[in-house]
Design a protein around this motif. Structure first.
Motif, PDB file in Angstrom:
ATOM      1  N   MET A  69     -93.949 -65.792 -45.803  1.00  0.00           N
ATOM      2  CA  MET A  69     -92.857 -64.814 -45.802  1.00  0.00           C
ATOM      3  C   MET A  69     -91.740 -65.373 -46.667  1.00  0.00           C
ATOM      4  O   MET A  69     -91.127 -66.386 -46.330  1.00  0.00           O
ATOM      5  N   LEU A  70     -91.496 -64.739 -47.801  1.00  0.00           N
ATOM      6  CA  LEU A  70     -90.528 -65.233 -48.765  1.00  0.00           C
ATOM      7  C   LEU A  70     -89.226 -64.447 -48.695  1.00  0.00           C
ATOM      8  O   LEU A  70     -89.222 -63.264 -48.359  1.00  0.00           O
ATOM      9  N   PHE A  71     -88.137 -65.122 -49.042  1.00  0.00           N
ATOM     10  CA  PHE A  71     -86.814 -64.500 -49.070  1.00  0.00           C
ATOM     11  C   PHE A  71     -86.148 -64.817 -50.398  1.00  0.00           C
ATOM     12  O   PHE A  71     -86.293 -65.925 -50.922  1.00  0.00           O
TER      13      PHE A  71
ATOM     14  N   ARG B 132    -101.221 -56.400 -41.917  1.00  0.00           N
ATOM     15  CA  ARG B 132    -101.191 -56.998 -40.569  1.00  0.00           C
ATOM     16  C   ARG B 132    -100.013 -57.956 -40.533  1.00  0.00           C
ATOM     17  O   ARG B 132     -99.598 -58.456 -41.588  1.00  0.00           O
ATOM     18  N   PRO B 133     -99.472 -58.226 -39.368  1.00  0.00           N
ATOM     19  CA  PRO B 133     -98.277 -59.080 -39.305  1.00  0.00           C
ATOM     20  C   PRO B 133     -98.485 -60.425 -39.991  1.00  0.00           C
ATOM     21  O   PRO B 133     -99.483 -61.102 -39.757  1.00  0.00           O
ATOM     22  N   GLY B 134     -97.528 -60.798 -40.839  1.00  0.00           N
ATOM     23  CA  GLY B 134     -97.610 -62.064 -41.554  1.00  0.00           C
ATOM     24  C   GLY B 134     -97.011 -63.228 -40.783  1.00  0.00           C
ATOM     25  O   GLY B 134     -97.207 -64.381 -41.162  1.00  0.00           O
ATOM     26  N   VAL B 135     -96.282 -62.934 -39.720  1.00  0.00           N
ATOM     27  CA  VAL B 135     -95.680 -63.967 -38.874  1.00  0.00           C
ATOM     28  C   VAL B 135     -95.725 -63.505 -37.424  1.00  0.00           C
ATOM     29  O   VAL B 135     -95.926 -62.319 -37.142  1.00  0.00           O
TER      30      VAL B 135
ATOM     31  N   THR C 220     -87.397 -73.121 -45.730  1.00  0.00           N
ATOM     32  CA  THR C 220     -86.868 -72.439 -46.901  1.00  0.00           C
ATOM     33  C   THR C 220     -85.814 -73.312 -47.562  1.00  0.00           C
ATOM     34  O   THR C 220     -85.418 -74.349 -47.025  1.00  0.00           O
ATOM     35  N   ALA C 221     -85.338 -72.850 -48.715  1.00  0.00           N
ATOM     36  CA  ALA C 221     -84.281 -73.584 -49.418  1.00  0.00           C
ATOM     37  C   ALA C 221     -82.998 -73.651 -48.601  1.00  0.00           C
ATOM     38  O   ALA C 221     -82.190 -74.555 -48.780  1.00  0.00           O
ATOM     39  N   ALA C 222     -82.803 -72.698 -47.686  1.00  0.00           N
ATOM     40  CA  ALA C 222     -81.591 -72.683 -46.858  1.00  0.00           C
ATOM     41  C   ALA C 222     -81.737 -73.518 -45.597  1.00  0.00           C
ATOM     42  O   ALA C 222     -80.754 -73.799 -44.916  1.00  0.00           O
ATOM     43  N   GLY C 223     -82.944 -73.904 -45.257  1.00  0.00           N
ATOM     44  CA  GLY C 223     -83.210 -74.630 -44.030  1.00  0.00           C
ATOM     45  C   GLY C 223     -84.376 -74.007 -43.288  1.00  0.00           C
ATOM     46  O   GLY C 223     -85.115 -73.175 -43.838  1.00  0.00           O
TER      47      GLY C 223
END
Length: 197
Positions: A1-3, A25-28, A36-39
């Motif tokens: 899951m990317l942001f 289908r649900p990825g998480v 992530t880069a933010a933590g």
């Protein structure tokens, strides 16, 4: 899951606490932790919804200007289900501290090199870690597709290789491409020295 980076910044500041994804289908699952880069982000409730269930307030909580922008950003497809996903920042990415760790003894550097040689020994295609580190060292901030082409690899597979190095605190992602971390520069130098021993 990317942001996207701007969304990550808003999650880190607490301004965004929802995400919407259109998946087959649900990825998480609830409780999943994402580095992530933010933590480290933690996934909260994951609920299947319809487009009609998405409110303007939901769109703002997901970092969009309005509901129309959110819906336009979703992957199309009649075989997909829309999911409403709670997200929150729960801590710093442990790789961030590892990347900055440079007080390494000779034995610790040798262990890091031995780890890379072990990865190479287990690889079905043969050694690759030194080449990947060299490419990133020599071409910081270069698009992954270009580095992959230089290595004769598919972009997705090259990115997977870089993630393996990133797990060990050796590389870090930039807005475009990668660079060796402070730890990575030390380990790469020791790897080159050991090649000449």
């Amino acid at each position: 899951m990317l942001f996207k980076q701007d969304v990550l910044a808003k999650i880190a500041s607490g301004r965004v606490d929802l995400a919407f994804r259109s998946w087959r289908r649900p990825g998480v699952r609830p409780g999943t932790r994402l580095r992530t880069a933010a933590g480290v982000l933690e996934v909260g409730e994951v609920t299947g919804v319809t487009e009609a269930d998405v409110s303007e307030r939901d769109a703002h909580r997901a970092g969009f200007r309005d509901r129309a922008d959110l819906l336009a950003d979703l992957r199309p497809g009649t075989d997909r289900q829309l999911y409403r996903i709670g997200v929150r920042l729960v801590g710093e990415d442990p790789r961030a501290q590892l990347r900055e760790t440079t007080a390494l003894s000779a034995a610790e550097l040798d262990d890091a090199v031995a780890d890379l040689r072990g990865i190479d020994a287990r690889s079905r295609r043969g050694p690759w870690t030194r080449e990947a580190l060299a490419l990133i060292h020599d071409h910081p901030g270069t698009r992954a597709a270009e580095l992959a082409a230089r290595a004769g690899r598919e972009t997705s597979r090259f990115k997977a290789d870089v993630r393996t190095l990133k797990e060990r605190g050796l590389t870090e992602s930039l807005a475009v491409g990668y660079r060796l971390s402070p730890r990575g520069r030390l380990v790469y130098a020791r790897l080159r020295e050991s090649d000449n021993d």
